[in-house]
Design an enzyme around this catalytic site. Structure first.
Site, PDB file in Angstrom:
ATOM      1  N   GLN A   1      11.540  -7.832   3.989  1.00 19.78           N
ATOM      2  CA  GLN A   1      10.792  -6.591   4.244  1.00 19.78           C
ATOM      3  C   GLN A   1       9.662  -6.870   5.238  1.00 19.78           C
ATOM      4  O   GLN A   1       8.807  -7.719   4.994  1.00 19.78           O
ATOM      5  CB  GLN A   1      10.216  -5.994   2.952  1.00 19.78           C
ATOM      6  CG  GLN A   1       9.747  -4.555   3.214  1.00 19.78           C
ATOM      7  CD  GLN A   1       9.083  -3.884   2.042  1.00 19.78           C
ATOM      8  OE1 GLN A   1       8.179  -4.457   1.433  1.00 19.78           O
ATOM      9  NE2 GLN A   1       9.477  -2.656   1.738  1.00 19.78           N
TER      10      GLN A   1
ATOM     11  N   TYR B   1       1.182   2.168   4.216  1.00 23.20           N
ATOM     12  CA  TYR B   1       0.832   1.113   5.186  1.00 23.20           C
ATOM     13  C   TYR B   1       1.005   1.614   6.632  1.00 23.20           C
ATOM     14  O   TYR B   1       1.185   2.815   6.840  1.00 23.20           O
ATOM     15  CB  TYR B   1       1.621  -0.153   4.869  1.00 23.20           C
ATOM     16  CG  TYR B   1       1.276  -0.643   3.477  1.00 23.20           C
ATOM     17  CD1 TYR B   1      -0.024  -1.076   3.195  1.00 23.20           C
ATOM     18  CD2 TYR B   1       2.188  -0.576   2.432  1.00 23.20           C
ATOM     19  CE1 TYR B   1      -0.388  -1.450   1.903  1.00 23.20           C
ATOM     20  CE2 TYR B   1       1.839  -0.959   1.142  1.00 23.20           C
ATOM     21  CZ  TYR B   1       0.546  -1.395   0.882  1.00 23.20           C
ATOM     22  OH  TYR B   1       0.170  -1.756  -0.389  1.00 23.20           O
TER      23      TYR B   1
ATOM     24  N   ARG C   1      12.269   1.954   4.738  1.00 20.99           N
ATOM     25  CA  ARG C   1      11.710   2.492   3.490  1.00 20.99           C
ATOM     26  C   ARG C   1      10.597   3.496   3.795  1.00 20.99           C
ATOM     27  O   ARG C   1       9.764   3.268   4.677  1.00 20.99           O
ATOM     28  CB  ARG C   1      11.163   1.355   2.624  1.00 20.99           C
ATOM     29  CG  ARG C   1      10.921   1.810   1.204  1.00 20.99           C
ATOM     30  CD  ARG C   1      10.729   0.677   0.224  1.00 20.99           C
ATOM     31  NE  ARG C   1      11.140   1.134  -1.093  1.00 20.99           N
ATOM     32  CZ  ARG C   1      10.609   0.730  -2.225  1.00 20.99           C
ATOM     33  NH1 ARG C   1       9.672  -0.187  -2.228  1.00 20.99           N
ATOM     34  NH2 ARG C   1      11.029   1.205  -3.377  1.00 20.99           N
TER      35      ARG C   1
ATOM     36  N   GLY D   1      12.807  -2.557  -9.765  1.00 21.61           N
ATOM     37  CA  GLY D   1      11.656  -3.391  -9.444  1.00 21.61           C
ATOM     38  C   GLY D   1      11.144  -4.051 -10.702  1.00 21.61           C
ATOM     39  O   GLY D   1      11.574  -5.135 -11.108  1.00 21.61           O
ATOM     40  N   ARG D   2      10.241  -3.344 -11.412  1.00 23.43           N
ATOM     41  CA  ARG D   2       9.570  -3.920 -12.575  1.00 23.43           C
ATOM     42  C   ARG D   2      10.548  -4.444 -13.619  1.00 23.43           C
ATOM     43  O   ARG D   2      10.295  -5.461 -14.258  1.00 23.43           O
ATOM     44  CB  ARG D   2       8.622  -2.865 -13.173  1.00 23.43           C
ATOM     45  CG  ARG D   2       7.430  -2.584 -12.262  1.00 23.43           C
ATOM     46  CD  ARG D   2       6.665  -1.364 -12.688  1.00 23.43           C
ATOM     47  NE  ARG D   2       7.444  -0.149 -12.496  1.00 23.43           N
ATOM     48  CZ  ARG D   2       7.018   1.073 -12.800  1.00 23.43           C
ATOM     49  NH1 ARG D   2       5.819   1.234 -13.324  1.00 23.43           N
ATOM     50  NH2 ARG D   2       7.782   2.133 -12.571  1.00 23.43           N
TER      51      ARG D   2
HETATM   52  C1  LIG Z   1       4.320  -6.050  -8.457  1.00 24.68           C
HETATM   53  C2  LIG Z   1       4.844  -5.039  -7.496  1.00 24.68           C
HETATM   54  C3  LIG Z   1       4.795  -5.302  -6.138  1.00 24.68           C
HETATM   55  C4  LIG Z   1       5.321  -4.392  -5.221  1.00 24.68           C
HETATM   56  N1  LIG Z   1       5.350  -4.711  -3.871  1.00 24.68           N
HETATM   57  C5  LIG Z   1       6.027  -3.907  -3.002  1.00 24.68           C
HETATM   58  C6  LIG Z   1       6.257  -4.332  -1.662  1.00 24.68           C
HETATM   59  O1  LIG Z   1       5.888  -5.431  -1.220  1.00 24.68           O
HETATM   60  N2  LIG Z   1       6.915  -3.470  -0.842  1.00 24.68           N
HETATM   61  C7  LIG Z   1       7.378  -2.237  -1.268  1.00 24.68           C
HETATM   62  O2  LIG Z   1       7.977  -1.495  -0.486  1.00 24.68           O
HETATM   63  N3  LIG Z   1       7.186  -1.842  -2.553  1.00 24.68           N
HETATM   64  C8  LIG Z   1       6.570  -2.645  -3.414  1.00 24.68           C
HETATM   65  N4  LIG Z   1       6.463  -2.279  -4.745  1.00 24.68           N
HETATM   66  C9  LIG Z   1       7.100  -1.018  -5.220  1.00 24.68           C
HETATM   67  C10 LIG Z   1       8.510  -1.300  -5.775  1.00 24.68           C
HETATM   68  O3  LIG Z   1       9.379  -1.731  -4.735  1.00 24.68           O
HETATM   69  C11 LIG Z   1       9.140  -0.058  -6.443  1.00 24.68           C
HETATM   70  O4  LIG Z   1       9.327   0.951  -5.493  1.00 24.68           O
HETATM   71  C12 LIG Z   1       8.280   0.505  -7.581  1.00 24.68           C
HETATM   72  O5  LIG Z   1       7.784  -0.519  -8.413  1.00 24.68           O
HETATM   73  C13 LIG Z   1       9.097   1.507  -8.423  1.00 24.68           C
HETATM   74  O6  LIG Z   1      10.274   0.893  -8.923  1.00 24.68           O
HETATM   75  P1  LIG Z   1      10.349   0.310 -10.438  1.00 24.68           P
HETATM   76  O7  LIG Z   1       9.951   1.436 -11.341  1.00 24.68           O
HETATM   77  O8  LIG Z   1      11.790  -0.092 -10.598  1.00 24.68           O
HETATM   78  O9  LIG Z   1       9.404  -0.838 -10.519  1.00 24.68           O
HETATM   79  C14 LIG Z   1       5.899  -3.174  -5.680  1.00 24.68           C
HETATM   80  C15 LIG Z   1       5.916  -2.905  -7.064  1.00 24.68           C
HETATM   81  C16 LIG Z   1       5.427  -3.823  -7.962  1.00 24.68           C
HETATM   82  C17 LIG Z   1       5.540  -3.512  -9.431  1.00 24.68           C
END
Ligand SMILES: Cc1cc2nc3c(=O)[nH]c(=O)nc-3n(C[C@H](O)[C@H](O)[C@H](O)COP(=O)(O)O)c2cc1C
Length: 368
Positions: A100, A170, A222, A315-316
């Site tokens: 990314q 961003y 994205r 993600g999480r």
């Molecule tokens: C610890 C953490 C770090 C994240 N860092 C990024 C990132 O670097 N780039 C990005 O596009 N989204 C980032 N996100 C957002 C996740 O990609 C995702 O869209 C968001 O957590 C919702 O999905 P989930 O409910 O499955 O976690 C981050 C989320 C978490 C929890």
């Protein structure tokens, strides 16, 4: 009906072994010199054996775009060996590796960028951060080249693709949003001008991939569908951007929001449809859509795929349960959906990331 575990072939011919994607997650765990640590490599190793594709944490394409402490860097050729370590370990697990690529813009950290100077579309500060200096037109063109240069580095480091980070407020989003973009040059004003920077970055990345990649290279983008601010991005704006990106041609679009099934807040069209439904209609099969947001259980993921998205990102949940795909295939009821605080080591979550995840109401089951 689509099956989560069936192969999926992207527009460029690259086949993913299933439809589950690891969402990009910053881990705050790199070395001070911008290289990746052993702990980060182990974290990716732990999550590479089930999903079809991993999108890495974002990496900054320019030194002044560093948005997180201990973020691993991609702005110089000296980082290629470091980037390669992550690509290699993802491949060893059998997943496709997508880097990314990102610039923090007004959310960059003044203490961690050259001369303490942060830049953005305009001088609109992010709450509690320093006021950014508006980029000159020349600097915008240099930044476009920088996204291309980091793409070349991704190719040299062995990645299968890059995801252009146009989401989560961003730099690219700062240009697209009228809330943060007050420019009067060709990159500001009407929506066609505010979309120019994202679209030129996509064109540059495509050109670099065509020139340097020996095999089919994945290019994704994205975006965040809406902003809450008065002049911020509406669902109508996003539909225009998504339409323009799909018309340019790319392998996938990746929506970024915390809940998969949300409806638009600010939209002049049918507000009863979910954002995902509206995006699928807009894209109309021109490229793949990755959906995301609070998918934890196997049933959540099946319901998400039933909406018609091509790929489902977690993600999480992949922090909580790195063996999600394997368990979903064998015994879905064994999938853990809350963090087990005694399992940090087994989950291979690096210490700085583990501490950062303790932010209230972020990760289910996470305790301070
Ligand atoms: C610890 C953490 C770090 C994240 N860092 C990024 C990132 O670097 N780039 C990005 O596009 N989204 C980032 N996100 C957002 C996740 O990609 C995702 O869209 C968001 O957590 C919702 O999905 P989930 O409910 O499955 O976690 C981050 C989320 C978490 C929890």
């Amino acid at each position: 009906m689509a099956d989560l575990f069936e192969e999926y072939t992207l527009k460029n011919g690259v086949t993913l072994r299933n439809r589950v994607v690891m969402a990009p997650m910053t881990n705050y765990s790199g070395n001070d010199d911008g290289t990746v640590t052993d702990a980060e490599v182990a974290y990716y190793d732990r999550r590479s054996k089930g999903v079809g594709m991993i999108v890495t944490a974002c990496t900054h394409v320019l030194e002044n775009g560093k948005g997180f402490p201990r973020q691993f860097a991609g702005y110089d050729d000296k980082f290629i060996p470091s980037l390669k370590r992550v690509a290699n370990v993802i491949h060893a697990g059998g997943a496709k590796a997508v880097l990314q690529i990102f610039h923090g813009g007004r959310r960059s950290i003044p203490e961690e960028v050259p001369n303490g100077e942060i830049v953005s579309a305009s001088d609109v500060a992010f709450p509690d951060n320093a006021t950014p200096r508006p980029m000159t037109t020349e600097e915008v063109k240099e930044a476009i080249k920088a996204y291309g240069e980091t793409t070349r580095r991704a190719i040299e480091a062995g990645y299968d693709g890059v995801e252009i980070h146009g989401a989560n407020t961003y730099l690219l989003q700062q240009f697209f949003s009228a809330h943060t973009n007050k420019r009067t040059d060709e990159y500001g004003g009407v929506i066609e001008n505010r979309m120019r920077f994202p679209l030129e970055v996509l064109r540059e990345v495509k050109q670099v991939a065509k020139k340097h990649a020996k095999e089919a290279f994945i290019i994704g983008y994205r975006f965040s569908p809406e902003e809450p601010e008065e002049n911020g991005i509406t669902m109508d704006d996003t539909i225009q951007l998504v339409d323009a990106l799909a018309a340019e041609g790319l392998d996938y679009l990746h929506v970024s929001h915390m809940e998969f099934f949300t409806k638009p807040h600010r939209f002049t069209g049918d507000k009863e449809k979910t954002r995902v439904q509206l995006l699928i209609e807009t894209i109309n099969g021109r490229t793949a859509l990755i959906g995301v947001g609070s998918i934890y259980s196997f049933d959540d993921a099946v319901k998400a795929l039933e909406t018609g998205v091509d790929l489902v990102a977690l993600g999480r949940e992949l922090l909580i349960e790195p063996d999600w795909v394997q368990k979903a295939q064998e015994n879905p009821s064994s999938i853990r959906t809350e963090m087990d605080m005694s399992m940090q080591k087994e989950l291979a979550i690096p210490d700085p990331m583990w501490e950062a995840l303790k932010r209230p109401n972020w990760i289910p089951g996470m305790k301070a």
